[in-house]
Structures are given as structure tokens and as C-alpha cells.
Design a protein around this motif. Structure first.
Motif, PDB file in Angstrom:
ATOM      1  N   PHE A   6       0.821  -1.224   0.000  1.00  0.00           N
ATOM      2  CA  PHE A   6       0.000   0.000   0.000  1.00  0.00           C
ATOM      3  C   PHE A   6       0.856   1.275   0.000  1.00  0.00           C
ATOM      4  O   PHE A   6       0.448   2.295   0.545  1.00  0.00           O
ATOM      5  N   ILE A   7       2.042   1.217  -0.604  1.00  0.00           N
ATOM      6  CA  ILE A   7       2.957   2.360  -0.466  1.00  0.00           C
ATOM      7  C   ILE A   7       2.394   3.626  -1.128  1.00  0.00           C
ATOM      8  O   ILE A   7       2.497   4.722  -0.572  1.00  0.00           O
ATOM      9  N   ARG A   8       1.755   3.463  -2.304  1.00  0.00           N
ATOM     10  CA  ARG A   8       1.226   4.664  -2.981  1.00  0.00           C
ATOM     11  C   ARG A   8       0.100   5.284  -2.167  1.00  0.00           C
ATOM     12  O   ARG A   8       0.037   6.490  -1.983  1.00  0.00           O
ATOM     13  N   GLU A   9      -0.790   4.422  -1.665  1.00  0.00           N
ATOM     14  CA  GLU A   9      -1.909   4.939  -0.863  1.00  0.00           C
ATOM     15  C   GLU A   9      -1.412   5.615   0.412  1.00  0.00           C
ATOM     16  O   GLU A   9      -1.921   6.655   0.818  1.00  0.00           O
ATOM     17  N   LEU A  10      -0.427   4.987   1.052  1.00  0.00           N
ATOM     18  CA  LEU A  10       0.078   5.570   2.299  1.00  0.00           C
ATOM     19  C   LEU A  10       0.717   6.929   2.038  1.00  0.00           C
ATOM     20  O   LEU A  10       0.535   7.873   2.805  1.00  0.00           O
ATOM     21  N   ARG A  11       1.457   7.030   0.920  1.00  0.00           N
ATOM     22  CA  ARG A  11       2.136   8.302   0.628  1.00  0.00           C
ATOM     23  C   ARG A  11       1.104   9.391   0.313  1.00  0.00           C
ATOM     24  O   ARG A  11       1.321  10.565   0.606  1.00  0.00           O
ATOM     25  N   ALA A  12      -0.004   8.968  -0.300  1.00  0.00           N
ATOM     26  CA  ALA A  12      -1.036   9.957  -0.619  1.00  0.00           C
ATOM     27  C   ALA A  12      -1.826  10.357   0.632  1.00  0.00           C
ATOM     28  O   ALA A  12      -2.383  11.450   0.710  1.00  0.00           O
ATOM     29  N   LEU A  13      -1.842   9.470   1.598  1.00  0.00           N
ATOM     30  CA  LEU A  13      -2.692   9.649   2.778  1.00  0.00           C
ATOM     31  C   LEU A  13      -1.985  10.377   3.918  1.00  0.00           C
ATOM     32  O   LEU A  13      -2.567  11.239   4.580  1.00  0.00           O
ATOM     33  N   VAL A  14      -0.723  10.021   4.140  1.00  0.00           N
ATOM     34  CA  VAL A  14      -0.018  10.508   5.340  1.00  0.00           C
ATOM     35  C   VAL A  14       1.073  11.492   4.916  1.00  0.00           C
ATOM     36  O   VAL A  14       1.913  11.147   4.074  1.00  0.00           O
ATOM     37  N   PRO A  15       1.091  12.696   5.493  1.00  0.00           N
ATOM     38  CA  PRO A  15       2.146  13.657   5.142  1.00  0.00           C
ATOM     39  C   PRO A  15       3.536  13.066   5.411  1.00  0.00           C
ATOM     40  O   PRO A  15       3.709  12.286   6.357  1.00  0.00           O
ATOM     41  N   PRO A  16       4.530  13.422   4.581  1.00  0.00           N
ATOM     42  CA  PRO A  16       5.854  12.797   4.685  1.00  0.00           C
ATOM     43  C   PRO A  16       6.493  12.932   6.063  1.00  0.00           C
ATOM     44  O   PRO A  16       7.241  12.060   6.485  1.00  0.00           O
ATOM     45  N   ASP A  17       6.212  14.026   6.758  1.00  0.00           N
ATOM     46  CA  ASP A  17       6.866  14.177   8.071  1.00  0.00           C
ATOM     47  C   ASP A  17       6.233  13.283   9.139  1.00  0.00           C
ATOM     48  O   ASP A  17       6.724  13.206  10.257  1.00  0.00           O
ATOM     49  N   ARG A  18       5.131  12.597   8.778  1.00  0.00           N
ATOM     50  CA  ARG A  18       4.499  11.707   9.761  1.00  0.00           C
ATOM     51  C   ARG A  18       4.570  10.239   9.337  1.00  0.00           C
ATOM     52  O   ARG A  18       4.114   9.368  10.050  1.00  0.00           O
ATOM     53  N   LEU A  19       5.117  10.001   8.158  1.00  0.00           N
ATOM     54  CA  LEU A  19       5.186   8.632   7.634  1.00  0.00           C
ATOM     55  C   LEU A  19       6.645   8.182   7.595  1.00  0.00           C
ATOM     56  O   LEU A  19       7.465   8.774   6.896  1.00  0.00           O
ATOM     57  N   HIS A  20       6.956   7.159   8.373  1.00  0.00           N
ATOM     58  CA  HIS A  20       8.356   6.744   8.511  1.00  0.00           C
ATOM     59  C   HIS A  20       8.497   5.273   8.145  1.00  0.00           C
ATOM     60  O   HIS A  20       7.844   4.428   8.762  1.00  0.00           O
ATOM     61  N   PHE A  21       9.340   4.994   7.153  1.00  0.00           N
ATOM     62  CA  PHE A  21       9.619   3.608   6.785  1.00  0.00           C
ATOM     63  C   PHE A  21      10.960   3.199   7.420  1.00  0.00           C
ATOM     64  O   PHE A  21      11.896   3.991   7.451  1.00  0.00           O
ATOM     65  N   HIS A  22      11.002   1.972   7.901  1.00  0.00           N
ATOM     66  CA  HIS A  22      12.222   1.464   8.544  1.00  0.00           C
ATOM     67  C   HIS A  22      12.542   0.101   7.941  1.00  0.00           C
ATOM     68  O   HIS A  22      11.719  -0.815   8.028  1.00  0.00           O
ATOM     69  N   PHE A  23      13.703  -0.027   7.345  1.00  0.00           N
ATOM     70  CA  PHE A  23      14.082  -1.292   6.699  1.00  0.00           C
ATOM     71  C   PHE A  23      15.278  -1.897   7.435  1.00  0.00           C
ATOM     72  O   PHE A  23      16.259  -1.191   7.712  1.00  0.00           O
ATOM     73  N   ASP A  24      15.188  -3.207   7.711  1.00  0.00           N
ATOM     74  CA  ASP A  24      16.311  -3.848   8.411  1.00  0.00           C
ATOM     75  C   ASP A  24      17.100  -4.791   7.499  1.00  0.00           C
ATOM     76  O   ASP A  24      18.090  -5.381   7.928  1.00  0.00           O
ATOM     77  N   ASN A  25      16.641  -4.942   6.249  1.00  0.00           N
ATOM     78  CA  ASN A  25      17.306  -5.849   5.289  1.00  0.00           C
ATOM     79  C   ASN A  25      17.528  -7.243   5.867  1.00  0.00           C
ATOM     80  O   ASN A  25      18.508  -7.921   5.537  1.00  0.00           O
ATOM     81  N   GLY A  26      16.642  -7.630   6.749  1.00  0.00           N
ATOM     82  CA  GLY A  26      16.731  -8.981   7.321  1.00  0.00           C
ATOM     83  C   GLY A  26      17.740  -9.109   8.450  1.00  0.00           C
ATOM     84  O   GLY A  26      17.980 -10.205   8.938  1.00  0.00           O
ATOM     85  N   VAL A  27      18.323  -7.988   8.866  1.00  0.00           N
ATOM     86  CA  VAL A  27      19.311  -8.043   9.954  1.00  0.00           C
ATOM     87  C   VAL A  27      18.682  -7.458  11.222  1.00  0.00           C
ATOM     88  O   VAL A  27      18.453  -6.247  11.297  1.00  0.00           O
ATOM     89  N   PRO A  28      18.384  -8.301  12.194  1.00  0.00           N
ATOM     90  CA  PRO A  28      17.775  -7.784  13.423  1.00  0.00           C
ATOM     91  C   PRO A  28      18.668  -6.717  14.051  1.00  0.00           C
ATOM     92  O   PRO A  28      19.879  -6.856  14.083  1.00  0.00           O
ATOM     93  N   GLY A  29      18.052  -5.665  14.510  1.00  0.00           N
ATOM     94  CA  GLY A  29      18.827  -4.586  15.136  1.00  0.00           C
ATOM     95  C   GLY A  29      19.162  -3.468  14.173  1.00  0.00           C
ATOM     96  O   GLY A  29      19.586  -2.392  14.582  1.00  0.00           O
ATOM     97  N   GLN A  30      18.965  -3.706  12.851  1.00  0.00           N
ATOM     98  CA  GLN A  30      19.286  -2.642  11.882  1.00  0.00           C
ATOM     99  C   GLN A  30      18.091  -1.747  11.581  1.00  0.00           C
ATOM    100  O   GLN A  30      18.234  -0.730  10.947  1.00  0.00           O
ATOM    101  N   GLY A  31      16.921  -2.153  11.992  1.00  0.00           N
ATOM    102  CA  GLY A  31      15.727  -1.396  11.653  1.00  0.00           C
ATOM    103  C   GLY A  31      15.408  -0.359  12.722  1.00  0.00           C
ATOM    104  O   GLY A  31      16.309   0.232  13.330  1.00  0.00           O
ATOM    105  N   LEU A  32      14.133  -0.148  12.953  1.00  0.00           N
ATOM    106  CA  LEU A  32      13.677   0.862  13.919  1.00  0.00           C
ATOM    107  C   LEU A  32      14.111   0.474  15.333  1.00  0.00           C
ATOM    108  O   LEU A  32      13.949  -0.673  15.749  1.00  0.00           O
ATOM    109  N   ASN A  33      14.605   1.475  16.072  1.00  0.00           N
ATOM    110  CA  ASN A  33      14.914   1.259  17.490  1.00  0.00           C
ATOM    111  C   ASN A  33      13.630   1.561  18.277  1.00  0.00           C
ATOM    112  O   ASN A  33      13.322   2.712  18.589  1.00  0.00           O
ATOM    113  N   ILE A  34      12.880   0.499  18.536  1.00  0.00           N
ATOM    114  CA  ILE A  34      11.555   0.670  19.154  1.00  0.00           C
ATOM    115  C   ILE A  34      11.677   1.191  20.587  1.00  0.00           C
ATOM    116  O   ILE A  34      10.867   1.995  21.039  1.00  0.00           O
ATOM    117  N   THR A  35      12.724   0.781  21.263  1.00  0.00           N
ATOM    118  CA  THR A  35      12.936   1.261  22.642  1.00  0.00           C
ATOM    119  C   THR A  35      13.080   2.776  22.648  1.00  0.00           C
ATOM    120  O   THR A  35      12.467   3.470  23.472  1.00  0.00           O
TER     121      THR A  35
END
Ligand code: FES
Length: 333
Positions: free
Chosen positions: A165-194
Motif C-alpha cells: 500500500f505504499i502509494r496509498e500511504l504516501r497519498a494519505l499521510v504527510p511525509p513528516d508523519r510517515l516513517h519507513f524502517h528497513f532492516d534488510n533482514g538483519v535484526p537490530g538494523q531497523g527501527l529502534n523501538i525502545t
């Protein structure tokens, strides 16, 4: 043998609310292994109202029933969108959706239920999705946008190819509120949830849905958030914690029918009721969907579900996974 008697389960009574026959209007590739299935009424009628976070049960061939979140705009009753990840090692439901379902076919679908509803009074909302967990979260983004509410959306995925749903999300949510986090399959490389959840913004509520690692991380990182401000939905049951003692037998009384049914140590309440001739509406059989939620009047309940709030647990249980610690459990049935 007589046909089983359907049991009325309050607002979730699936047997007195007719199922819907919906037509597959479109199937769209969204990401690696993820398709969006658009469902409409075959006669063009409006679909029943739904709120953000709701899901429906899809009745598939071979008797499979699977729950899928409604991921479209809840205000639009002309069609529903289900986002489905084809799970190679799943129980067969997602494979049946991907491999067998074609545009134009009719599907039997339940009315929407919502075990992941939003609190309308939140001053700010943090939405956090992992993988296919974006489906209920996207519906929430639609509602928050329509209501002009303050929110931010974090979407964790392996790579950009796994983002639905990337196109819909980009149309729906302003860029400063929409954050994508990619870990490329490596745990710890993505979003720091803590770090993200370290401080709870004033009046904020958190909603998260995703795979088990993300669910665990969010759970651990939000323990200091105010009671009632953290909401989540599992799409797979987490690994159960080892039990201190083996399950014991107990009895279940159906208060309105005056019938008592034994539940053996290796039986669920659903199975014991089935053997006694009563049919319980179920879908996930894992304590995730609330199809089998019912009120209880007496008894000490061992809640093993992943959906009921602390308040609900004082008077409700799910019949597919919950047990009794007391010798007798009295249900409002
Ligand atoms: S069948 Fe889903 S919670 Fe019991």
C-alpha cells in the motif's frame, strides 16, 4: 446425530447475523508475496459499516475460516480491501486466497468485528506496523486523517519491496508523519523501538501490529506507558509460556440453558461444547479474533487470549483458549 445447536455469543453472534456473499472486484499485487483483495456487494449495495481496526472472517473452500483486517478507508462502504501475505508455511488460508481466488468469484465473508478499536479521545496516536501488520494500521491512518487528528505512522519492513500500500500511504499521510524502517533482514538494523517509545507524548495512544519480534519489542518498550494507552493485535499467537502445572478438568454451566458440560484436561471449552451438541462460532481458534468471546457470570478464569483488555477479562473470556482455575465456570449462555 442431531445437528449442533448454534450458541448465541452476544454481539459476536455469528449464527444469527447472516454471512455476506461478496464478489472479488480486483486483486492487486502490493508487495513481495502480498496481494490486496477488493470485495464488493454483487448487486452494488453498500457494505456494512466498519471501524478502523476491524476484521472479517473469510470462509474458504475446505471449511477454512480465516480472519483478515479491513485495510481500506472505513468511511467508504462501497468496497472492502483485505491485504493478505502468502505464507508458505502457514495453515493454508493465505495460500488458498493467493492461489485459487480469481476476480469475479464470490466469497462468503462475515460482518466486521473489531477487537482492535481506536480510542477517540487520544491527543496523539503512534501507529506502528511490521510487515503485513500494516493492514489494520492503514485503516487507522485513514480515520485519523479524516478526523484531522495528530498521529505518526512507523512501518517496519525487510526492504522497500516488502512494503504494501505504499502509494496509498504516501497519498494519505504527510511525509513528516510517515516513517519507513528497513532492516534488510538483519535484526537490530531497523527501527529502534525502545528509543521511539521511550517517552509517551502527553495523552498519546499506541497501536501496533506485526510479527512476533516486533510485538515483543513493543510490549517491552511500552511498559511505562499509561494504563489503557497501549493497544495491539497479534496476527499469529505468540509462543506460549510454559505452564507451571498441567491443565485440569472443570465444568462449564450454560446459565440460560441450565446445562452443565465437563471439560477434560486435553479439551478446549469449544470442543467440549461441540461434543455436547453446541456449535460455537470460531475463526482463529487461537485467542486472537474474538469470534468466540462470551460473558461469564461465575468462576476463576485462566485467560489465554491475546485480545481482551483487563477490563473485559473481568466479565468476558474466549472459549477457544481460556480455561477455568475453579471447578465450575458459569457462562451467560
Ligand atoms: S476463535 Fe478466535 S478468539 Fe476464539
Amino acid at each position: 446425530m442431531n445437528a449442533p445447536v448454534p450458541l448465541g455469543l452476544g454481539e459476536f453472534e455469528a449464527d444469527t447475523i447472516p454471512l455476506l456473499r461478496l464478489r472479488v472486484q480486483a486483486i492487486r499485487l502490493q508487495a513481495d508475496g502480498i496481494h490486496a483483495f477488493e470485495l464488493v456487494d454483487p448487486d452494488g449495495a453498500k457494505l456494512p459499516p466498519a471501524t478502523a481496526g476491524a476484521h472479517v472472517d473469510v470462509h474458504l473452500p475446505d471449511g477454512l475460516v480465516r480472519s483478515y483486517s479491513l485495510s481500506g478507508d472505513p468511511a467508504d462502504c462501497t468496497f472492502w480491501t483485505l491485504g493478505v501475505l502468502r505464507e508458505v508455511n502457514g495453515r493454508g488460508g493465505s495460500k488458498a486466497m493467493h492461489d485459487s481466488l480469481r476476480v469475479g468469484e464470490l466469497l462468503t465473508v462475515s460482518r466486521p468485528r473489531n477487537a482492535f478499536a481506536m480510542v477517540p479521545s487520544a491527543a496523539h496516536t503512534v501507529l506502528l506496523a511490521g510487515g503485513i501488520g500494516i493492514t489494520p494500521i492503514k485503516a487507522m491512518a485513514h480515520t485519523l486523517t479524516a478526523e484531522g487528528k495528530s498521529f505518526e505512522l512507523h512501518y517496519c519492513a525487510r526492504t522497500p519491496r516488502n512494503v504494501a500500500f505504499i502509494r496509498e500511504l504516501r497519498a494519505l499521510v504527510p511525509p513528516d508523519r510517515l516513517h519507513f524502517h528497513f532492516d534488510n533482514g538483519v535484526p537490530g538494523q531497523g527501527l529502534n523501538i525502545t528509543n521511539l517509545l521511550k517517552q509517551q507524548p502527553a495523552g498519546a495512544h499506541l497501536y501496533y501490529c506485526g510479527p512476533s519480534g516486533l510485538m515483543k519489542a513493543c510490549d517491552q518498550a511500552s511498559t511505562h506507558w499509561a494504563p489503557g494507552s497501549v493497544h495491539f493485535e497479534h496476527f499469529k499467537p505468540p509462543e506460549p509460556a510454559p505452564k507451571a502445572a498441567p491443565d485440569a478438568s472443570f465444568k462449564v454451566r450454560l446459565a440460560r440453558r441450565g446445562i452443565t458440560v465437563p471439560v477434560l484436561p486435553d479439551q478446549t471449552i469449544v470442543r467440549a461444547l461441540e461434543l455436547a451438541g453446541f456449535r460455537v462460532p470460531t475463526s482463529c481458534l487461537s485467542g486472537l479474533c474474538a469470534s468466540c468471546k462470551v460473558e461469564y457470570l461465575e468462576g476463576d478464569v485462566e485467560h489465554n487470549d491475546y485480545i481482551l483488555s483487563d477490563e473485559e477479562k473481568t466479565h468476558c473470556l474466549t472459549l477457544c483458549v481460556s480455561r477455568a482455575r475453579s471447578p465450575l465456570l458459569v457462562l451467560d449462555l
